[in-house]
Design a protein around this motif. Structure first.
Motif, PDB file in Angstrom:
ATOM      1  N   HIS A 299       3.075   5.966  -2.782  1.00  0.00           N
ATOM      2  CA  HIS A 299       4.285   6.781  -2.952  1.00  0.00           C
ATOM      3  C   HIS A 299       5.216   6.092  -3.950  1.00  0.00           C
ATOM      4  N   PRO A 300       4.870   6.100  -5.229  1.00  0.00           N
ATOM      5  CA  PRO A 300       5.637   5.316  -6.209  1.00  0.00           C
ATOM      6  C   PRO A 300       7.091   5.757  -6.385  1.00  0.00           C
ATOM      7  N   ARG A 301       7.388   7.004  -6.142  1.00  0.00           N
ATOM      8  CA  ARG A 301       8.762   7.489  -6.354  1.00  0.00           C
ATOM      9  C   ARG A 301       9.621   7.368  -5.094  1.00  0.00           C
ATOM     10  N   ALA A 302       9.001   7.121  -3.953  1.00  0.00           N
ATOM     11  CA  ALA A 302       9.746   7.052  -2.693  1.00  0.00           C
ATOM     12  C   ALA A 302      10.112   5.601  -2.376  1.00  0.00           C
ATOM     13  N   ASP A 303      11.219   5.440  -1.681  1.00  0.00           N
ATOM     14  CA  ASP A 303      11.586   4.115  -1.181  1.00  0.00           C
ATOM     15  C   ASP A 303      10.713   3.790   0.018  1.00  0.00           C
ATOM     16  N   ALA A 304      10.467   2.498   0.218  1.00  0.00           N
ATOM     17  CA  ALA A 304       9.699   2.066   1.385  1.00  0.00           C
ATOM     18  C   ALA A 304      10.521   2.372   2.643  1.00  0.00           C
ATOM     19  N   PRO A 305       9.854   2.749   3.733  1.00  0.00           N
ATOM     20  CA  PRO A 305      10.588   3.011   4.980  1.00  0.00           C
ATOM     21  C   PRO A 305      11.394   1.790   5.412  1.00  0.00           C
ATOM     22  N   ILE A 306      12.511   2.051   6.036  1.00  0.00           N
ATOM     23  CA  ILE A 306      13.447   0.994   6.420  1.00  0.00           C
ATOM     24  C   ILE A 306      12.847   0.023   7.435  1.00  0.00           C
ATOM     25  N   HIS A 307      11.859   0.478   8.218  1.00  0.00           N
ATOM     26  CA  HIS A 307      11.294  -0.434   9.218  1.00  0.00           C
ATOM     27  C   HIS A 307      10.604  -1.628   8.560  1.00  0.00           C
ATOM     28  N   PHE A 308      10.129  -1.490   7.321  1.00  0.00           N
ATOM     29  CA  PHE A 308       9.562  -2.642   6.612  1.00  0.00           C
ATOM     30  C   PHE A 308      10.638  -3.702   6.389  1.00  0.00           C
ATOM     31  N   ALA A 309      11.812  -3.279   5.993  1.00  0.00           N
ATOM     32  CA  ALA A 309      12.913  -4.225   5.757  1.00  0.00           C
ATOM     33  C   ALA A 309      13.322  -4.924   7.048  1.00  0.00           C
ATOM     34  N   TYR A 310      13.369  -4.179   8.144  1.00  0.00           N
ATOM     35  CA  TYR A 310      13.729  -4.786   9.435  1.00  0.00           C
ATOM     36  C   TYR A 310      12.699  -5.823   9.864  1.00  0.00           C
ATOM     37  N   ILE A 311      11.426  -5.486   9.708  1.00  0.00           N
ATOM     38  CA  ILE A 311      10.367  -6.416  10.104  1.00  0.00           C
ATOM     39  C   ILE A 311      10.405  -7.665   9.220  1.00  0.00           C
ATOM     40  N   GLU A 312      10.589  -7.480   7.912  1.00  0.00           N
ATOM     41  CA  GLU A 312      10.664  -8.627   7.003  1.00  0.00           C
ATOM     42  C   GLU A 312      11.843  -9.533   7.340  1.00  0.00           C
ATOM     43  N   THR A 313      12.975  -8.936   7.648  1.00  0.00           N
ATOM     44  CA  THR A 313      14.148  -9.738   8.009  1.00  0.00           C
ATOM     45  C   THR A 313      13.899 -10.505   9.298  1.00  0.00           C
ATOM     46  N   PHE A 314      13.308  -9.849  10.285  1.00  0.00           N
ATOM     47  CA  PHE A 314      12.985 -10.513  11.546  1.00  0.00           C
ATOM     48  C   PHE A 314      12.042 -11.690  11.316  1.00  0.00           C
ATOM     49  N   LEU A 315      10.978 -11.474  10.531  1.00  0.00           N
ATOM     50  CA  LEU A 315      10.019 -12.548  10.273  1.00  0.00           C
ATOM     51  C   LEU A 315      10.658 -13.679   9.477  1.00  0.00           C
ATOM     52  N   CYS A 316      11.556 -13.352   8.569  1.00  0.00           N
ATOM     53  CA  CYS A 316      12.262 -14.384   7.811  1.00  0.00           C
ATOM     54  C   CYS A 316      13.089 -15.262   8.755  1.00  0.00           C
ATOM     55  N   VAL A 317      13.793 -14.644   9.680  1.00  0.00           N
ATOM     56  CA  VAL A 317      14.587 -15.399  10.653  1.00  0.00           C
ATOM     57  C   VAL A 317      13.674 -16.275  11.515  1.00  0.00           C
ATOM     58  N   VAL A 318      12.541 -15.734  11.944  1.00  0.00           N
ATOM     59  CA  VAL A 318      11.590 -16.511  12.757  1.00  0.00           C
ATOM     60  C   VAL A 318      11.096 -17.723  11.979  1.00  0.00           C
ATOM     61  N   PHE A 319      10.750 -17.540  10.698  1.00  0.00           N
ATOM     62  CA  PHE A 319      10.237 -18.658   9.906  1.00  0.00           C
ATOM     63  C   PHE A 319      11.311 -19.705   9.642  1.00  0.00           C
ATOM     64  N   VAL A 320      12.545 -19.273   9.417  1.00  0.00           N
ATOM     65  CA  VAL A 320      13.638 -20.230   9.216  1.00  0.00           C
ATOM     66  C   VAL A 320      13.867 -21.021  10.506  1.00  0.00           C
ATOM     67  N   LEU A 321      13.869 -20.338  11.657  1.00  0.00           N
ATOM     68  CA  LEU A 321      14.041 -21.034  12.940  1.00  0.00           C
ATOM     69  C   LEU A 321      12.896 -22.003  13.201  1.00  0.00           C
ATOM     70  N   GLU A 322      11.672 -21.591  12.892  1.00  0.00           N
ATOM     71  CA  GLU A 322      10.512 -22.468  13.084  1.00  0.00           C
ATOM     72  C   GLU A 322      10.642 -23.721  12.234  1.00  0.00           C
TER      73      GLU A 322
ATOM     74  N   ASP B 281       0.831  -1.200   0.000  1.00  0.00           N
ATOM     75  CA  ASP B 281       0.000   0.000   0.000  1.00  0.00           C
ATOM     76  C   ASP B 281       0.871   1.257   0.000  1.00  0.00           C
ATOM     77  N   TYR B 282       1.914   1.256   0.818  1.00  0.00           N
ATOM     78  CA  TYR B 282       2.799   2.417   0.884  1.00  0.00           C
ATOM     79  C   TYR B 282       3.467   2.671  -0.471  1.00  0.00           C
ATOM     80  N   VAL B 283       3.970   1.602  -1.079  1.00  0.00           N
ATOM     81  CA  VAL B 283       4.660   1.744  -2.366  1.00  0.00           C
ATOM     82  C   VAL B 283       3.677   2.209  -3.446  1.00  0.00           C
ATOM     83  N   ALA B 284       2.431   1.739  -3.379  1.00  0.00           N
ATOM     84  CA  ALA B 284       1.431   2.168  -4.364  1.00  0.00           C
ATOM     85  C   ALA B 284       1.070   3.646  -4.186  1.00  0.00           C
TER      86      ALA B 284
END
Length: 152
Positions: free
Chosen positions: A31-54, A26-29
């Protein structure tokens, strides 16, 4: 790993992942010219680690039975989706270091496809929660009756 509390926590993480993907899309749609806020990347990385550990926990607990026990199809599905998520994280890391990589239109298309595959993991949540599946089925059946009532 086979307790209902563990499954409930995993289901909540899957839903959180879907919500984050939705919010980021939704954010990217909007604000098409802006980069997504960095907190999205942090949350995605955290969830990726959680899923790999699971996934690793389940493989360690069930050992070779992981791929042959009841529900083995969901285990393979989880392996594929988590593998896609890890690949997406690696591609995102490559694109942040080499901006020419993400400028390629086909690379952006691949990233979008990988995101869509991750959303499919919500199907596991619906499968695992029988009451939710019953509720959704009841609502859909009620809607059919409502449509026929309106038609008549």
């Amino acid at each position: 790993v086979s307790s209902s509390k563990f499954e409930y926590c995993v289901c909540m993480m899957i839903l959180a992942n879907a919500l984050v993907l939705g919010a980021q899309t939704d954010y990217v749609a909007r604000h098409p010219r802006a980069d997504a806020p960095i907190h999205f990347a942090y949350i995605e990385t955290f969830l990726c680690v959680v899923f790999v550990l699971e996934l690793l926990l389940r493989v360690i607990v069930f050992k070779r039975h992981f791929f042959v026990r009841h529900g083995w199809q969901w285990n393979i599905f989880d392996c594929l989706v988590v593998g896609v998520q890890v690949a997406e994280q690696i591609l995102a890391l490559c694109s942040s270091e080499d901006h020419r990589f993400i400028d390629n239109f086909s690379s952006a298309r691949v990233m979008r496809f990988l995101r869509m595959v991750r959303v499919l993991r919500v199907a596991r949540v619906l499968h695992g929660i029988g009451e939710l599946r019953t509720l959704v089925g009841s609502i859909l059946n009620s809607l059919r009756a409502l449509v026929w009532t309106i038609v008549i």
